[in-house]
Design a protein around this motif. Structure first.
Motif, short mmCIF file in Angstrom:
data_model
loop_
_atom_site.label_atom_id
_atom_site.label_comp_id
_atom_site.label_asym_id
_atom_site.label_seq_id
_atom_site.Cartn_x
_atom_site.Cartn_y
_atom_site.Cartn_z
N LEU A 244 -7.11 2.33 7.42
CA LEU A 244 -8.11 2.12 6.40
C LEU A 244 -9.35 2.91 6.78
O LEU A 244 -9.82 2.81 7.91
CB LEU A 244 -8.44 0.63 6.31
CG LEU A 244 -9.50 0.18 5.32
CD1 LEU A 244 -9.02 0.41 3.89
CD2 LEU A 244 -9.81 -1.29 5.55
N ILE B 109 -9.01 0.83 11.51
CA ILE B 109 -10.14 1.03 10.60
C ILE B 109 -11.00 2.16 11.15
O ILE B 109 -11.46 2.11 12.29
CB ILE B 109 -10.97 -0.25 10.45
CG1 ILE B 109 -10.10 -1.39 9.91
CG2 ILE B 109 -12.18 0.00 9.54
CD1 ILE B 109 -10.80 -2.73 9.85
N TRP C 95 0.81 -1.21 0.00
CA TRP C 95 0.00 0.00 0.00
C TRP C 95 0.84 1.26 0.00
O TRP C 95 0.35 2.33 -0.23
CB TRP C 95 -0.91 0.02 1.21
CG TRP C 95 -2.05 -0.93 1.10
CD1 TRP C 95 -2.45 -1.61 -0.01
CD2 TRP C 95 -2.94 -1.30 2.12
NE1 TRP C 95 -3.53 -2.38 0.27
CE2 TRP C 95 -3.85 -2.21 1.57
CE3 TRP C 95 -3.06 -0.96 3.47
CZ2 TRP C 95 -4.86 -2.77 2.31
CZ3 TRP C 95 -4.08 -1.53 4.19
CH2 TRP C 95 -4.96 -2.42 3.61
N SER D 276 -5.11 8.47 5.88
CA SER D 276 -5.39 7.07 5.57
C SER D 276 -4.46 6.53 4.50
O SER D 276 -4.05 7.24 3.60
CB SER D 276 -6.84 6.92 5.10
OG SER D 276 -7.71 7.13 6.18
#
Length: 160
Positions: A28, A77, A17, A97
């Motif tokens: 995320l 998250i 990522w 993020s």
């Protein structure tokens, strides 16, 4: 319907990522309109529980810890609000993020338009078209006659 094979302790391949391959902590952000099932997806993923009653979310933070390729991975998250707009909170989430999950309900055309708008906002604020974004059509258990967004339409539009 959301199928998930990522459970605590199960070995998976580490996604690339970011350019920092030693990074073992990812953030995320889950975004989408109110009532599309963002919190439900998170609950199923992290806790193996289905939430049957709707509860409006302002913003909730969750953390999952996994072993990936023999290394520890922390996944933060962020479950964002769908019903109310909080521009400062949204900008902070977008700027901090590593990846995004944009959720729409297959029986709600306006939620699909909202996902397209969110994608444009993310790309505009991040100024990087390589931001990892996954678009999720939720509520796949709804009958075909109630479906507002056909699978083929979604696939042709979300393959940005």
């Amino acid at each position: 319907m959301c199928e998930n094979n990522h459970k605590k302790g199960r070995s998976q391949s580490l996604p690339n990522w970011s350019d920092n391959r030693d990074k073992l902590h990812y953030r995320l952000t889950i975004m989408g309109a109110a009532g599309v099932g963002k919190s439900c997806i998170i609950s199923q993923f992290l806790y193996d529980r289905f939430i049957s009653e709707y509860k409006e979310t302002v913003e909730e933070f969750h953390r999952g810890e996994y072993t990936v390729d023999g290394r520890e991975l922390i996944l933060d998250i962020l479950d964002t609000a769908g019903a109310h707009s909080f521009p400062a909170m949204r900008r902070l989430a977008i700027s901090t993020s590593d990846a995004f999950v944009l959720v729409y309900s297959i029986d709600d055309e306006s939620s699909f338009q909202g996902v397209k708008d969110l994608r444009d906002i993310i790309l505009s604020e991040r100024k990087d078209d390589r931001v990892p974004i996954v678009v999720v059509g939720n509520k796949a258990d709804i009958s075909e006659e109630k479906r507002a967004i056909m699978k083929e339409t979604a696939e042709s539009i979300v393959c940005f």
